[in-house]
Design a protein around this motif. Structure first.
Motif, PDB file in Angstrom:
ATOM      1  N   ALA A   1     -64.358  28.225  13.923  1.00  0.00           N
ATOM      2  CA  ALA A   1     -63.015  27.937  14.430  1.00  0.00           C
ATOM      3  C   ALA A   1     -62.197  27.117  13.435  1.00  0.00           C
ATOM      4  O   ALA A   1     -61.063  26.742  13.728  1.00  0.00           O
TER       5      ALA A   1
ATOM      6  N   ALA B   1     -64.411  31.106  19.723  1.00  0.00           N
ATOM      7  CA  ALA B   1     -65.192  30.867  20.938  1.00  0.00           C
ATOM      8  C   ALA B   1     -65.390  32.157  21.721  1.00  0.00           C
ATOM      9  O   ALA B   1     -66.484  32.434  22.227  1.00  0.00           O
ATOM     10  N   ARG B   2     -64.349  32.970  21.820  1.00  0.00           N
ATOM     11  CA  ARG B   2     -64.445  34.222  22.590  1.00  0.00           C
ATOM     12  C   ARG B   2     -65.418  35.197  21.937  1.00  0.00           C
ATOM     13  O   ARG B   2     -66.253  35.817  22.612  1.00  0.00           O
TER      14      ARG B   2
ATOM     15  N   ASP C   1     -65.760  20.257  20.047  1.00  0.00           N
ATOM     16  CA  ASP C   1     -64.774  20.827  20.955  1.00  0.00           C
ATOM     17  C   ASP C   1     -63.877  21.828  20.231  1.00  0.00           C
ATOM     18  O   ASP C   1     -63.265  21.513  19.211  1.00  0.00           O
TER      19      ASP C   1
ATOM     20  N   THR D   1     -69.910  27.708  16.139  1.00  0.00           N
ATOM     21  CA  THR D   1     -68.612  28.022  16.744  1.00  0.00           C
ATOM     22  C   THR D   1     -67.532  27.091  16.196  1.00  0.00           C
ATOM     23  O   THR D   1     -66.414  27.531  15.884  1.00  0.00           O
ATOM     24  N   TRP D   2     -67.869  25.822  16.067  1.00  0.00           N
ATOM     25  CA  TRP D   2     -66.924  24.833  15.538  1.00  0.00           C
ATOM     26  C   TRP D   2     -66.531  25.170  14.099  1.00  0.00           C
ATOM     27  O   TRP D   2     -65.358  25.124  13.736  1.00  0.00           O
TER      28      TRP D   2
ATOM     29  N   GLN E   1     -73.263  25.616  18.848  1.00  0.00           N
ATOM     30  CA  GLN E   1     -71.985  24.935  18.998  1.00  0.00           C
ATOM     31  C   GLN E   1     -71.420  24.542  17.632  1.00  0.00           C
ATOM     32  O   GLN E   1     -70.209  24.604  17.416  1.00  0.00           O
TER      33      GLN E   1
ATOM     34  N   ALA F   1     -69.042  33.955  22.240  1.00  0.00           N
ATOM     35  CA  ALA F   1     -69.533  34.148  23.608  1.00  0.00           C
ATOM     36  C   ALA F   1     -69.890  35.613  23.865  1.00  0.00           C
ATOM     37  O   ALA F   1     -70.832  35.919  24.605  1.00  0.00           O
TER      38      ALA F   1
ATOM     39  N   PRO G   1     -61.073  25.276  21.340  1.00  0.00           N
ATOM     40  CA  PRO G   1     -60.425  25.942  22.468  1.00  0.00           C
ATOM     41  C   PRO G   1     -61.257  27.118  22.969  1.00  0.00           C
ATOM     42  O   PRO G   1     -61.625  28.001  22.195  1.00  0.00           O
ATOM     43  N   ALA G   2     -61.573  27.115  24.258  1.00  0.00           N
ATOM     44  CA  ALA G   2     -62.390  28.187  24.826  1.00  0.00           C
ATOM     45  C   ALA G   2     -61.702  29.532  24.732  1.00  0.00           C
ATOM     46  O   ALA G   2     -62.354  30.577  24.670  1.00  0.00           O
ATOM     47  N   GLU G   3     -60.354  29.518  24.720  1.00  0.00           N
ATOM     48  CA  GLU G   3     -59.607  30.763  24.638  1.00  0.00           C
ATOM     49  C   GLU G   3     -59.373  31.204  23.197  1.00  0.00           C
ATOM     50  O   GLU G   3     -58.793  32.266  22.949  1.00  0.00           O
TER      51      GLU G   3
END
Length: 321
Positions: free
Chosen positions: A47, A64-65, A56, A43-44, A40, A68, A58-60
């Motif tokens: 991003a 993040a994409r 946190d 990813t942060w 995590q 995943a 955005p999942a989109e």
């Protein structure tokens, strides 16, 4: 991310406050969630380290994409790989760091050349750093000694004492503690635990939700019932309950049950020994020492699982419940 709020806050504050460190050592017992934290955090960072609280993103969003999907060009996970025999290697080999004749895929040293492809930084997770042999650790050390401003290393460690002091000294340490039972229950609530005793899992987790999930996958509830059936039986070779337990251990796909057995039998004997007195306690301690030694040596010596299970069952049967 459930729990470890202080660790998340310390990590994000270092980057949003202009005090980032190029290498982080995530230290704590196995099963606490350090790998999830690292992923995590990665990813942060990829991003752009957005403000807004915690990890946190955005999942989109692109980061993040791609994370995943396992296809982010600026992310690399270094972990034990499969050997040509198809078995998981016992260590992270130097070919994963620098180019060797036996290397499989792009080594880390080549990944770190040039500049990041999709954003301002790259992230490397090593899980677990304890699995590096000395040559691998020394090869990685060169990257830590000459840090790049665009790369962040996240080293996961269950036993930091096994790492080179020079590696530890070049990392900022972030320590992870056991979670309260309430947080472990929250983690388990989101897992598939059909047929498992949740209260038993929380008790055996000892603050490590990953341990509880691994035990659930091994069918710990049924195993505990099988072990309980050994109570009061004597240490006889033809003990039917011990023979039945041994038959249910060997074979492909039962590795988790075997690992759980190696862990639980010495623990159960120790628990019983604490409730005994006099000669009975001394006899129980002797059984615990024998069972612990067998459980400790079983995997390194590649002992036959069925035979190990049978012997452990006999040690347990010899101790009054």
């Amino acid at each position: 991310m459930i729990g470890h709020t202080a660790q998340v806050e310390a990590f994000t504050a270092a980057f949003t406050g202009g005090r980032p460190h190029h290498a982080w050592l995530l230290v704590g017992q196995q099963g606490l969630g350090k790998a999830l934290f690292a992923r995590q955090a990665a990813t942060w960072l990829l991003a752009g380290g957005p403000a807004g609280g915690g990890f946190d993103v955005p999942a989109e969003g692109e980061a993040a994409r791609l994370m995943a999907a396992g296809s982010h060009l600026d992310f690399r996970l270094i972990e034990r790989t499969l050997a040509k025999t198809g078995k998981l290697r016992s260590e992270i080999v130097i070919g994963q760091i620098v180019r060797r004749a036996d290397s499989e895929g792009q080594p880390l040293r080549e990944f770190l050349t040039g500049t990041p492809m999709l954003g301002p930084r790259r992230v490397v997770i090593i899980d677990a750093a304890d699995d590096m042999n000395r040559n691998t650790a020394n090869a990685l050390l060169k990257n830590l000694e000459e840090p790049s401003l665009d790369t962040v290393f996240l080293l996961i460690s269950h036993a930091p004492g096994r790492l080179l002091p020079t590696i530890r000294s070049r990392c900022r340490t972030l320590r992870f503690s056991r979670l309260p039972d309430s947080d472990v229950m929250r983690v388990l609530a989101g897992a598939d635990l059909e047929g498992e005793d949740e209260s038993l899992l929380v008790r055996l987790a000892q603050g490590c939700p990953g341990r509880a999930i691994a035990l659930a996958q091994a069918g710990i509830t049924a195993l505990e019932q099988d072990l309980a059936a050994l109570a009061g039986l004597q240490m006889q070779i033809a003990n039917p309950a011990a023979l039945m337990l041994a038959r249910g251990i060997g074979g492909k796909g039962r590795e988790g049950r075997y690992a759980a057995l190696l862990d639980r039998v010495p623990a159960l004997i120790a628990d019983r020994a604490q409730r005994l007195n006099g000669p009975a306690r001394g006899a129980a301690i002797a059984q615990w020492e024998a069972a612990s030694r067998l459980a400790r040596e079983a995997v390194p010596l590649q002992l036959e699982p069925g035979q190990v299970a049978h012997r452990l069952a006999l040690h347990l049967a010899a101790v009054p419940a």
